[in-house]
Each structure stands twice: as structure tokens, then as C-alpha cells.
Design a protein around this motif. Structure first.
Motif, PDB file in Angstrom:
ATOM      1  N   THR A  77       9.127  17.760  12.620  1.00 27.39           N
ATOM      2  CA  THR A  77       9.390  17.525  13.476  1.00 27.39           C
ATOM      3  C   THR A  77       8.479  16.934  14.897  1.00 27.39           C
ATOM      4  OG1 THR A  77       8.027  19.821  14.358  1.00 27.39           O
ATOM      5  CG2 THR A  77       9.740  20.106  13.783  1.00 27.39           C
ATOM      6  N   LYS A  78       7.853  16.442  13.967  1.00 23.85           N
ATOM      7  CA  LYS A  78       6.550  15.251  14.788  1.00 23.85           C
ATOM      8  C   LYS A  78       7.189  13.818  14.547  1.00 23.85           C
ATOM      9  CE  LYS A  78       3.326  17.895  15.089  1.00 23.85           C
ATOM     10  NZ  LYS A  78       2.782  18.738  16.557  1.00 23.85           N
TER      11      LYS A  78
ATOM     12  N   PHE B   9      -3.499  -4.368  19.738  1.00 22.52           N
ATOM     13  CA  PHE B   9      -1.681  -3.621  19.627  1.00 22.52           C
ATOM     14  C   PHE B   9      -0.869  -4.416  19.568  1.00 22.52           C
ATOM     15  CE2 PHE B   9       2.312  -1.957  20.265  1.00 22.52           C
ATOM     16  CZ  PHE B   9       2.774  -1.119  19.269  1.00 22.52           C
ATOM     17  N   MET B  10      -0.308  -4.842  17.902  1.00 27.72           N
ATOM     18  CA  MET B  10       0.432  -6.021  17.495  1.00 27.72           C
ATOM     19  C   MET B  10       1.862  -5.416  17.742  1.00 27.72           C
ATOM     20  SD  MET B  10      -0.941  -7.467  14.671  1.00 27.72           S
ATOM     21  CE  MET B  10      -0.476  -9.468  14.781  1.00 27.72           C
ATOM     22  N   GLY B  11       2.610  -4.210  17.397  1.00 27.86           N
ATOM     23  CA  GLY B  11       3.958  -3.704  17.958  1.00 27.86           C
ATOM     24  C   GLY B  11       4.086  -2.151  17.265  1.00 27.86           C
ATOM     25  N   CYS B  12       4.892  -1.861  16.835  1.00 31.99           N
ATOM     26  CA  CYS B  12       5.082  -0.637  16.195  1.00 31.99           C
ATOM     27  C   CYS B  12       6.571   0.076  15.642  1.00 31.99           C
ATOM     28  CB  CYS B  12       4.639   0.759  16.101  1.00 31.99           C
ATOM     29  SG  CYS B  12       5.232   1.259  18.228  1.00 31.99           S
ATOM     30  N   VAL B  13       6.844   0.778  14.959  1.00 33.26           N
ATOM     31  CA  VAL B  13       8.117   1.003  14.494  1.00 33.26           C
ATOM     32  C   VAL B  13       7.482   3.112  14.136  1.00 33.26           C
ATOM     33  CG1 VAL B  13       9.473   1.466  12.725  1.00 33.26           C
ATOM     34  CG2 VAL B  13       8.607  -0.455  13.121  1.00 33.26           C
ATOM     35  N   ILE B  14       8.289   3.913  15.067  1.00 33.95           N
ATOM     36  CA  ILE B  14       8.479   5.256  15.264  1.00 33.95           C
ATOM     37  C   ILE B  14       9.654   6.079  15.277  1.00 33.95           C
ATOM     38  CG2 ILE B  14       8.022   7.350  16.997  1.00 33.95           C
ATOM     39  CD1 ILE B  14       5.834   5.280  18.177  1.00 33.95           C
ATOM     40  N   PHE B  15       9.564   6.979  14.440  1.00 28.99           N
ATOM     41  CA  PHE B  15      10.907   7.913  13.813  1.00 28.99           C
ATOM     42  C   PHE B  15      10.529   9.082  13.482  1.00 28.99           C
ATOM     43  CE2 PHE B  15      10.268   4.757  10.659  1.00 28.99           C
ATOM     44  CZ  PHE B  15      10.149   5.575   9.107  1.00 28.99           C
ATOM     45  N   ASN B  16      11.296   9.738  14.113  1.00 30.52           N
ATOM     46  CA  ASN B  16      10.958  11.412  14.173  1.00 30.52           C
ATOM     47  C   ASN B  16      11.620  11.933  12.460  1.00 30.52           C
ATOM     48  OD1 ASN B  16      13.228  14.236  13.841  1.00 30.52           O
ATOM     49  ND2 ASN B  16      11.426  14.396  15.596  1.00 30.52           N
ATOM     50  N   LEU B  17      11.236  12.108  12.007  1.00 28.29           N
ATOM     51  CA  LEU B  17      11.881  13.081  10.128  1.00 28.29           C
ATOM     52  C   LEU B  17      12.988  13.639   9.440  1.00 28.29           C
ATOM     53  CD1 LEU B  17       8.496  13.744   8.299  1.00 28.29           C
ATOM     54  CD2 LEU B  17       9.211  11.904   8.841  1.00 28.29           C
ATOM     55  N   ASN B  18      13.107  14.667  10.674  1.00 25.78           N
ATOM     56  CA  ASN B  18      14.240  15.772  11.308  1.00 25.78           C
ATOM     57  C   ASN B  18      15.462  14.314  11.135  1.00 25.78           C
ATOM     58  OD1 ASN B  18      13.785  18.107   9.964  1.00 25.78           O
ATOM     59  ND2 ASN B  18      13.109  18.424  12.658  1.00 25.78           N
TER      60      ASN B  18
ATOM     61  N   ASP C  73       0.628  -1.380   0.569  1.00 31.99           N
ATOM     62  CA  ASP C  73      -0.143   0.089   0.366  1.00 31.99           C
ATOM     63  C   ASP C  73       1.122   1.433  -0.026  1.00 31.99           C
ATOM     64  OD1 ASP C  73      -2.249  -1.952   0.279  1.00 31.99           O
ATOM     65  OD2 ASP C  73      -3.288  -0.553   2.322  1.00 31.99           O
ATOM     66  N   GLN C  74       0.377   2.053  -0.672  1.00 31.67           N
ATOM     67  CA  GLN C  74       1.390   3.519  -1.367  1.00 31.67           C
ATOM     68  C   GLN C  74       0.232   4.603  -0.406  1.00 31.67           C
ATOM     69  OE1 GLN C  74       2.091   3.684  -5.371  1.00 31.67           O
ATOM     70  NE2 GLN C  74       4.486   3.139  -5.090  1.00 31.67           N
ATOM     71  N   PHE C  75       1.697   5.743   0.680  1.00 33.63           N
ATOM     72  CA  PHE C  75       0.758   6.635   0.757  1.00 33.63           C
ATOM     73  C   PHE C  75       1.645   7.936   0.447  1.00 33.63           C
ATOM     74  CE2 PHE C  75      -0.391   2.767   3.500  1.00 33.63           C
ATOM     75  CZ  PHE C  75      -1.474   3.192   3.627  1.00 33.63           C
ATOM     76  N   GLU C  76       0.797   9.392   0.050  1.00 32.91           N
ATOM     77  CA  GLU C  76       2.258  10.131  -0.275  1.00 32.91           C
ATOM     78  C   GLU C  76       2.173  11.206   0.945  1.00 32.91           C
ATOM     79  OE1 GLU C  76       2.189  13.803  -3.844  1.00 32.91           O
ATOM     80  OE2 GLU C  76       3.104  11.889  -3.618  1.00 32.91           O
ATOM     81  N   ILE C  77       2.302  11.631   1.342  1.00 30.03           N
ATOM     82  CA  ILE C  77       1.939  11.811   2.736  1.00 30.03           C
ATOM     83  C   ILE C  77       2.519  13.682   2.271  1.00 30.03           C
ATOM     84  CG2 ILE C  77       2.497  12.587   5.847  1.00 30.03           C
ATOM     85  CD1 ILE C  77       2.592   8.846   5.002  1.00 30.03           C
ATOM     86  N   PRO C  78       1.483  14.459   2.566  1.00 28.72           N
ATOM     87  CA  PRO C  78       2.071  15.974   3.044  1.00 28.72           C
ATOM     88  C   PRO C  78       3.265  16.109   4.129  1.00 28.72           C
ATOM     89  CG  PRO C  78       0.358  16.234   2.459  1.00 28.72           C
ATOM     90  CD  PRO C  78       0.435  14.730   3.193  1.00 28.72           C
ATOM     91  N   VAL C  79       4.173  17.112   3.982  1.00 31.34           N
ATOM     92  CA  VAL C  79       5.380  17.280   4.795  1.00 31.34           C
ATOM     93  C   VAL C  79       6.011  18.976   4.721  1.00 31.34           C
ATOM     94  CG1 VAL C  79       7.471  16.649   5.666  1.00 31.34           C
ATOM     95  CG2 VAL C  79       6.724  15.031   5.471  1.00 31.34           C
ATOM     96  N   ASP C  80       5.401  19.450   5.866  1.00 29.19           N
ATOM     97  CA  ASP C  80       5.805  20.497   6.234  1.00 29.19           C
ATOM     98  C   ASP C  80       7.186  20.844   6.716  1.00 29.19           C
ATOM     99  OD1 ASP C  80       4.342  20.615   8.022  1.00 29.19           O
ATOM    100  OD2 ASP C  80       2.874  22.061   7.706  1.00 29.19           O
TER     101      ASP C  80
END
Length: 318
Positions: free
Chosen positions: A241-242, A260-269, A229-236
Motif C-alpha cells: 500500500t506504500k 534534489f534532481m528529480g524523482c519517480v514515485i509509484f504505488n506497488l498495488n 545497482d541491485q536491491f532486493e526489497i522485502p514486501v508485505d
């Protein structure tokens, strides 16, 4: 005058008795998983059960409700009941006494003898070190705690949550072009945790950052789903910083919540520190149970060829 003789008859009614033991929560309601029944003793007014029940409790203070019934095939008749408070028991205490039973009208309905012992987990594990000295119920509890303790000490809590493959291309905003974008493909996952009774799961992935929130289709009965699945996410500048949050859930039909089965989290910067702008990054990420920890998007890279980038496009027939 003949001597008067008075005859006295005694009618003894024997009962078929059993008891229900309930652990009550702080609100006084029975905890379903902590409700036990004794065996039925037939034709007696002086039953002896001698049965032992073991309850593993999460909090310190509970009440115990003991109810005695006359067994009937159609409906059981309540003989008497008593609520016993354990608030006065210490960390290691026992109570062996006769307790008064009262019927629905508050009248005395006999007595029952109970032997109640309370132990914390620490006391229980230190008191019994040899399984041969334990009764079967205590042995089962001890072996379960020992097994869980070994698992907690030796295993990474995230070890068995599986991995997810993400393909990303981040075009950050600039002074000349303040509207950037993140192209993200949730490609597949593998070795996910089984959440259903059939040994499988019905996984889907939710993607969110800031006000953006989308999800993939549900892949039923699999631990190795392929999403593509593809997503195009607007980024300003604010979005940079999110944290990008990729969460895997097990879909539960008809319920308001999914598991809940698990997650991946990272800051874009932080992600840009290791990955230059506009670089196509294909990586496997280890799923974590921690929903709050920011990461830099570390994972195992895959070499991406031109043909592979075409294969990441979602099939339009789906």
C-alpha cells in the motif's frame, strides 16, 4: 588706542565619500545579495551621486539602510546612517525626500536625498511595455521577467530533469507466502540536469519504501550515469500500500544536504495493474519535480532478453 582686530580662521576638511545601500530582512539583518555601493566621490562635503539601484524583492515590507562613509585605504569611517521603513509604501508608491544621518553616538551627521520607488511585478510589467522607454536597469529586469514568463508558459517544468532506467520484478505477498519481494535494478540515467559549475553533476539514487532506504554509489562528473545497482526489497501487505520512491540527488561533498534532481514515485498495488506479478519490467521513467504525486509506474518499456537480465547484475569488483 589702537583698534583691536580679531582674526577668524576657518578650516574646511573635505572628505572622500561613498554610500552603502542595504535591504534588511524581516529580522533587521542585511540581505547579502541586496547590498550595493555607490561610487566614491573625492574631496567634497556635498557629493552628488545620481546613481540608480534596482532590487527585486520577494516580500512586501523591507527596511532600507543607507550608510555614508569616508573612504580610507585601511578602514572606512562611518559618518552617518539611517534606516528607512517601506511599510507605509503601497503597491505603487514613490518617496523623494531628505533623510537625516546620525553617527554612532546618535548625533546629527548631515542629510542625504533619496528617491525611492516601489512597484509590484504586475505594475512594473504593465507600466513599461516598450523597452526603448526604460532605463538600463529596468530594461534588464523586464527582459528577464518576460523570458521567464515565456519559459513558464511554454515548458513542462519536468521537461529537463532527465530519465532513469529501472528494471523491476515484483513478487507480491500471498496468503500462503506473506513475505513478498521487489527485485529492483537502478540501471542508468540520462540527460540529467546540470547542478555544478562545471556543467555536470555528481548523481546518486536513493531508493525508499516504508522502512527500507538504500542508495547507489555516486557517479562523479556526468549527466548520463550508469549505476547497475541491485536491491532486493522485502514486501508485505503493508508495503504493497506504500509508494516506492526513487530519487536522484547531486552529491555535495562536505555539505549536510544534497541537491534534489528529480524523482519517480509509484504505488506497488497500482504497479500491478499494468504489470503482472513476477514479470521482469525494463522501463525508462521521466523524472519529476513533484515529490508527493503517486504514479502507476508508467514509462517506456524495453524488451528484456535473457542476456540483458544477466547484464543488469552489479559488477562484484566495484
Amino acid at each position: 588706542m589702537p583698534e583691536e582686530i580679531f582674526w577668524q580662521r576657518t578650516l574646511e576638511v573635505l572628505l572622500t565619500l561613498f554610500c552603502v545601500i542595504e535591504i534588511l530582512d524581516q529580522g533587521g539583518k542585511p540581505i547579502k545579495k541586496h547590498t550595493k555601493e555607490t561610487t566614491v566621490i573625492k574631496k567634497t562635503l556635498f557629493p552628488t551621486w545620481g546613481e540608480k539601484f534596482h532590487f527585486k524583492l520577494d516580500e512586501e515590507c523591507y527596511d532600507i539602510r543607507i550608510s555614508c562613509f569616508d573612504y580610507d585605504h585601511l578602514s572606512n569611517d562611518l559618518i552617518g546612517i539611517n534606516n528607512i521603513s517601506t511599510a507605509s509604501l503601497g503597491e505603487e508608491a514613490s518617496l523623494n525626500d531628505w533623510f537625516l544621518l546620525k553617527d554612532k553616538k546618535g548625533k546629527e551627521a548631515g542629510e542625504i536625498q533619496l528617491d525611492i520607488s516601489f512597484m509590484s511585478e504586475e505594475v512594473l510589467l504593465s507600466k513599461f511595455t516598450n523597452p526603448a522607454e526604460m532605463d538600463e536597469i529596468t530594461k534588464e529586469f523586464f527582459m528577464e521577467k518576460q523570458k521567464n514568463g515565456e519559459q513558464d508558459a511554454n515548458q513542462d517544468p519536468d521537461e529537463n530533469l532527465g530519465e532513469i532506467r529501472l528494471i523491476t520484478k515484483l513478487t507480491p505477498p500471498t496468503e500462503l507466502e506473506p513475505n513478498g519481494r521487489l527485485n529492483l535494478t537502478v540501471f542508468e540515467a540520462r540527460q540529467l540536469k546540470s547542478m555544478d559549475k562545471n556543467g555536470l553533476s555528481d548523481p546518486f539514487v536513493r531508493v525508499e519504501i516504508g522502512n527500507f532506504k538504500k542508495k547507489t554509489d555516486v557517479k562523479k562528473k556526468t549527466l548520463n550515469p550508469v549505476f547497475q545497482d541491485q536491491f532486493e526489497i522485502p514486501v508485505d501487505k503493508v508495503a504493497m500500500t506504500k509508494s516506492l520512491v526513487i530519487t536522484v540527488f547531486d552529491w555535495d561533498p562536505g555539505l549536510n544536504t544534497n541537491d534534489f534532481m528529480g524523482c519517480v514515485i509509484f504505488n506497488l498495488n497500482d504497479f500491478l495493474v499494468d504489470h503482472p506479478p513476477k514479470t521482469l519490467v525494463d522501463k525508462w521513467y521521466v523524472l519529476s519535480s513533484n515529490r508527493k504525486k503517486d504514479k502507476k509506474g508508467q514509462g517506456r518499456s524495453r524488451k528484456v532478453t535473457k542476456s540483458q537480465t544477466h547484464n543488469t547484475k552489479r559488477d562484484s569488483s566495484r
